[in-house]
Enzyme design. Structure first.
Site, PDB file in Angstrom:
ATOM      1  CG  ASP A 289     -17.954 -42.251 -35.463  1.00 37.85           C
ATOM      2  OD1 ASP A 289     -18.285 -41.847 -34.332  1.00 37.85           O
ATOM      3  OD2 ASP A 289     -17.519 -41.492 -36.340  1.00 37.85           O
ATOM      4  CD  GLU A 489     -19.932 -35.766 -35.813  1.00 40.26           C
ATOM      5  OE1 GLU A 489     -19.939 -36.734 -36.585  1.00 40.26           O
ATOM      6  OE2 GLU A 489     -19.915 -35.882 -34.583  1.00 40.26           O
TER       7      GLU A 489
HETATM    8  C1  BGC Z   1     -22.099 -37.120 -30.688  1.00 39.63           C
HETATM    9  C2  BGC Z   1     -21.963 -37.088 -32.136  1.00 39.63           C
HETATM   10  C3  BGC Z   1     -23.284 -37.488 -32.734  1.00 39.63           C
HETATM   11  C4  BGC Z   1     -24.324 -36.484 -32.322  1.00 39.63           C
HETATM   12  C5  BGC Z   1     -25.680 -36.804 -32.857  1.00 39.63           C
HETATM   13  C6  BGC Z   1     -23.141 -36.134 -30.305  1.00 39.63           C
HETATM   14  O1  BGC Z   1     -23.298 -36.214 -28.944  1.00 39.63           O
HETATM   15  O2  BGC Z   1     -20.860 -36.891 -30.142  1.00 39.63           O
HETATM   16  O3  BGC Z   1     -20.965 -37.940 -32.452  1.00 39.63           O
HETATM   17  O4  BGC Z   1     -23.207 -37.615 -34.114  1.00 39.63           O
HETATM   18  O5  BGC Z   1     -24.365 -36.371 -30.924  1.00 39.63           O
HETATM   19  O6  BGC Z   1     -26.664 -36.030 -32.271  1.00 39.63           O
HETATM   20  C1  BGC Z   2     -17.729 -38.588 -34.670  1.00 46.82           C
HETATM   21  C2  BGC Z   2     -16.426 -39.005 -34.036  1.00 46.82           C
HETATM   22  C3  BGC Z   2     -16.493 -38.853 -32.554  1.00 46.82           C
HETATM   23  C4  BGC Z   2     -17.679 -39.600 -32.006  1.00 46.82           C
HETATM   24  C5  BGC Z   2     -17.848 -39.484 -30.518  1.00 46.82           C
HETATM   25  C6  BGC Z   2     -18.916 -39.218 -34.006  1.00 46.82           C
HETATM   26  O1  BGC Z   2     -20.103 -38.702 -34.480  1.00 46.82           O
HETATM   27  O2  BGC Z   2     -17.711 -38.931 -36.036  1.00 46.82           O
HETATM   28  O3  BGC Z   2     -15.377 -38.252 -34.567  1.00 46.82           O
HETATM   29  O4  BGC Z   2     -15.301 -39.305 -31.980  1.00 46.82           O
HETATM   30  O5  BGC Z   2     -18.850 -39.110 -32.616  1.00 46.82           O
HETATM   31  O6  BGC Z   2     -18.310 -38.256 -30.154  1.00 46.82           O
END
Ligand code: BGC
Ligand code: BGC
Length: 600
Positions: A289, A489
Site C-alpha cells: 500500500d 480512509e
Molecule cells: C493516496 C492515499 C494516501 C494519501 C495521503 C493519496 O493520494 O491515494 O492513498 O494515503 O494521498 O495523503
Molecule cells: C489506500 C489504498 C489505495 C492506495 C492508492 C492507500 O492509501 O489504502 O486502498 O489503493 O492508497 O491510492
C-alpha cells in the site's frame, strides 16, 4: 530452455527461496535472463504519477515497472480523453528502455472509474453487498473494466474484500459487508468479471484484491490499526475473500497497512509468503500500500529489507526526488541490500518473475496503448443503466408505515428536502474525483435524487425543494435526503455516528407539519438513528449510490421493487458497536439481512 530451467531450480534451491517458485514460463525466463539487477528492481518499483510528473525521464533511467495514480494525484484534463492522452504518452517511454518492458498502470477505480470526470460512478461496495446479487456485481465490474480501459489503464485497486466488523471504521463502505461469506461471494464475482474471460483481452483489467489482511477487523475500527484475534478467527473471518479471489484467478493482491496482533502486515512473512503464496498457491504478485513499508522501521533501508524478504514483490512509492523515502532511494537501497546479501537474489527473481508473468498474461507487450473506441464509451447511457439497476437493488427498506411507499407518481405535491437531495457529490461519497470526495457537483453526468424525482412524477405533480425543509405545505408528501458528507480512509473514522442535529431537525420540522415523511439516508455505514427513525413514516438506507440517482426514484415510485438486505447489523447505539451476525449476544436495531419489501 530446459537446461536454464533446471539451473534455475537448482540455484533457487541452493540459495533457499522464500516462496515456492512459480511455474516457469518460457517468456518470463527468457526476459529475466537478460535483465540486470537494476532492471529487475525497476520492475519492482511503482511510482506515483505526481512523483514523476516533472521527472518523466526517470521512467527510462530506472526502467520503472509501474505507475499509479493515488487518490490525490491530478492530471490537468480529467476527462477520459485526457487520461488516455497522458497514459499513452507515459507508456511510450517504456519503449525507450533497453528491454522495452511495458509499464503497468494502477488506479483506485473502486466504484466505477471514479477519478474520471463523466465516468459512471457505481454504488460503493456496501450498497453492492445489500443487493446480494453476484451476477449484478459482475455486471458492475464488467462496465467498470470498460471504463478503465477507456483511459488506457489496465489495473484497478479493487475489489476491497475487507470484512468490516466495526462501523467506526471510515472505510466500512469499501467493504461488501460484515459477513465473510458474502464478501467472498461478491469479491469472487468482481474479480472474475473485471478480469474477463481472459486477462489478455482488450477489455480486461487486472484486479488488486485488498487489503491483505484483516483491515476491517481492527480494534475500535481504527484505520491502519491493529487486529487482535487468534489465527483461527483470522482465517475464518478475514481470509475467505482471498481464497475465493485466488480461485477466481486474482493475480495481484495489495498488502494492508494494519497489523495483526501487533505485527504489521507488510513485514509478515508468515502471512504473505507461507500462507498466501505457498499454502493458497497465489502465483501473482503482491503490491504494497501507499508508502506503507515506511511504517516498518525508522530506517528506510531496513523497511525495504524487511518487506521484500517477507514476500512483497512491488512497492508503491508515492514520493519523487528530494522527498523523504523516494523511488531513487528505494532502488539504490534495494540494489545495495542484494549486494550485501541481505536480500537474496532468488527473492528478487521470484518477485520479478511474478510481475512479468502477469504482464505476459495480460498481453501488455502487444496491447500497450489505449483503444479509443473504449474511450468514447466512458459514461455511456448503456453503462449508466447498469449502475441504475445496481442502485435499485442496493436500497434497503427499514420502515414503511401505512404502506407509504411506493409513492404515487400522481401525488399532487411533493416537497423534497435535505442537503443530500440535490447533491451528486454526497451521493457518491469518498473516492470520487478527489481522494476524500466532495459535496456538490464533483463530476459531469449523472442525476441527483431531486432531478430523478422530477423526471419520474406526472406533469401535474408539483415538486418543491428546500435544503432545510422550510416551504413544505400541508398536503405535501416530504422526501428528505440526509446523511454523511463524503470522506475516505483516515478521515472517515468516527466516535459518533449519530445523524447530525441539522439533519434530524429537518425531519422533525416536516413531521411537525403532520405530513408523511420519507427519509432516504445517504451514508457509508449504518448510523445511529435516535428519534429520527420514529419521526419518519418510511425509511430507506440508500448507502452511497453514486451518480445514478434515478435508481432511487425508481424505487420510491414503484418502477422497481425494493429488494435490498442489510449487509451489516444495524446498531442501536455507539456502545453496542461492534455488533455482528454470529455474536453470542445479538440484539441490534435491525439484524443482518433485514429488509422490508412493498408486498410484505
Ligand atoms: C493516496 C492515499 C494516501 C494519501 C495521503 C493519496 O493520494 O491515494 O492513498 O494515503 O494521498 O495523503
Ligand atoms: C489506500 C489504498 C489505495 C492506495 C492508492 C492507500 O492509501 O489504502 O486502498 O489503493 O492508497 O491510492
Amino acid at each position: 530452455m530446459k537446461v536454464a530451467l533446471t539451473l534455475f531450480l537448482c540455484v533457487a534451491f541452493v540459495s533457499g527461496v522464500h516462496a515456492k517458485p512459480v511455474k516457469a514460463d518460457s517468456r518470463v525466463e527468457t526476459l529475466l535472463a537478460k535483465m540486470t539487477l537494476e532492471e529487475k528492481i525497476g520492475q519492482m518499483t511503482q511510482v506515483d504519477y505526481s512523483a514523476i510528473q516533472n521527472n518523466a525521464d526517470d521512467l527510462i533511467k530506472y526502467s520503472i515497472g509501474s505507475i499509479l495514480w493515488g487518490g490525490s494525484s491530478e492530471i490537468s484534463d480529467i476527462h477520459a480523453t485526457g487520461w488516455a492522452a497522458v497514459y499513452d504518452s507515459l507508456q511510450r517511454l517504456s519503449e525507450k528502455t533497453r528491454l522495452k518492458v511495458p509499464m503497468i498502470f494502477g488506479i483506485d477505480a473502486v466504484h466505477g472509474n471514479n477519478n474520471v470526470s463523466g465516468a459512471v460512478v457505481f454504488p460503493h461496495n456496501i450498497g453492492l453487498g445489500a443487493t446480494r446479487n453476484a451476477k449484478l456485481v459482475g455486471d458492475v465490474a464488467r462496465v467498470t473494466a470498460l471504463e478503465i480501459k477507456g483511459t488506457g489503464i489496465q489495473w484497478t485497486f479493487a475489489p476491497c474484500v475487507a470484512v468490516a466488523r466495526n462501523e467506526r471504521w471510515g472505510r466500512t463502505y469499501e467493504s461488501f459487508g460484515e459477513d465473510p461469506t458474502l464478501v467472498a461471494k461478491l469479491g469472487e464475482a468482481y474479480v472474475k468479471s473485471v478480469q474477463g474471460v481472459k486477462l489478455s483481452y482488450k477489455t480486461s483489467v487486472l484486479a488488486s484484491v485488498k487489503h491483505f489482511m484483516a483491515d476491517g477487523g481492527t480494534t475500535n475500527g481504527i484505520d491502519q490499526g491493529n487486529t487482535e484475534c487468534d489465527e483461527a478467527t483470522l482465517r475464518k473471518i478475514h481470509m475467505p475473500g482471498y481464497v475465493a479471489a485466488i480461485k477466481a484467478g486474482a493475480l495481484n493482491i495489495m498488502v494492508s497497512y494494519n497489523s495483526w496482533n501487533g505485527v504489521k502486515m507488510h513485514g509478515n512473512k508468515y502471512l504473505m509468503t507461507d500462507v498466501l503464496k505457498n499454502e493458497l498457491g497465489f502465483r501473482g504478485f503482491l503490491v504494497s500500500d501507499w508508502a506503507a513499508i515506511d511504517q516498518l522501521d525508522k530506517d528506510y533501508k531496513t523497511t525495504i529489507e524487511k518487506s521484500i524478504n517477507a514476500g512483497l514483490d512491488m512497492v508503491m512509492i508515492p514520493n519523487g526526488p528530494g522527498a523523504k523515502n523516494n523511488y531513487a532511494e528505494f532502488i539504490t537501497f534495494l540494489a545495495e541490500l542484494v549486494k550485501e546479501q541481505k536480500v537474496p537474489m532468488s527473492r528478487i527473481d521470484d518477485a520479478v518473475r511474478r510481475i512479468l508473468l502477469v504482464k505476459f498474461e495480460m498481453d501488455l507487450f502487444k496491447n500497450m496503448y489505449t483503444d479509443k473506441k473504449l474511450t468514447a464509451e466512458v459514461g455511456s447511457k448503456a453503462h449508466r443503466l447498469v449502475a441504475r439497476e445496481a442502485v435499485r437493488q442496493s436500497l434497503v427498506l427499514l420502515k414503511n408505515d401505512a404502506k407509504t411507499l411506493p409513492l404515487s407518481k400522481k401525488a399532487p405535491s411533493i416537497h423534497v428536502a435535505g442537503r443530500g437531495a440535490d447533491n451528486i457529490g454526497m451521493q457518491c461519497g469518498g473516492w470520487t474525483i478527489a481522494w476524500q470526495g466532495a459535496m456538490g457537483n464533483v463530476t459531469e453526468g449523472g442525476t441527483t435524487i431531486l432531478q430523478a424525482i422530477r423526471n419520474t412524477v406526472s406533469k401535474n405533480t408539483k415538486v418543491t425543494y428546500s435544503a432545510d425543509g422550510s416551504g413544505a405545505a400541508s398536503g405535501d408528501i416530504a422526501i428528505v435526503v440526509v446523511g454523511e458528507e463524503p470522506y475516505a480512509e483516515m478521515k472517515g473514522d468516527r466516535e459518533d455516528l449519530s445523524l447530525s442535529k441539522d439533519d434530524a431537525a429537518v425531519v422533525d420540522a416536516l413531521k411537525a407539519k403532520g405530513i408523511p415523511v420519507v427519509v432516504v439516508l445517504l451514508s457509508g455505514r449504518p448510523m445511529i438513528l435516535g428519534s429520527t427513525l420514529e419521526a419518519s413514516t418510511a425509511f430507506i438506507a440508500a448507502w452511497l449510490p453514486g451518480t445514478e440517482g434515478q435508481g432511487v426514484a425508481d424505487v420510491l415510485f414503484g418502477d422497481a421493487k425494493i429488494t435490498g438486505k442489510l449487509p451489516h447489523s444495524w446498531p442501536r447505539t455507539m456502545q453496542q458497536i461492534p455488533v455482528n451476525i454470529g455474536d453470542k449476544t445479538y440484539d441490534p436495531l435491525f439484524p443482518y439481512g433485514f429488509g422490508l419489501t412493498y408486498t410484505k
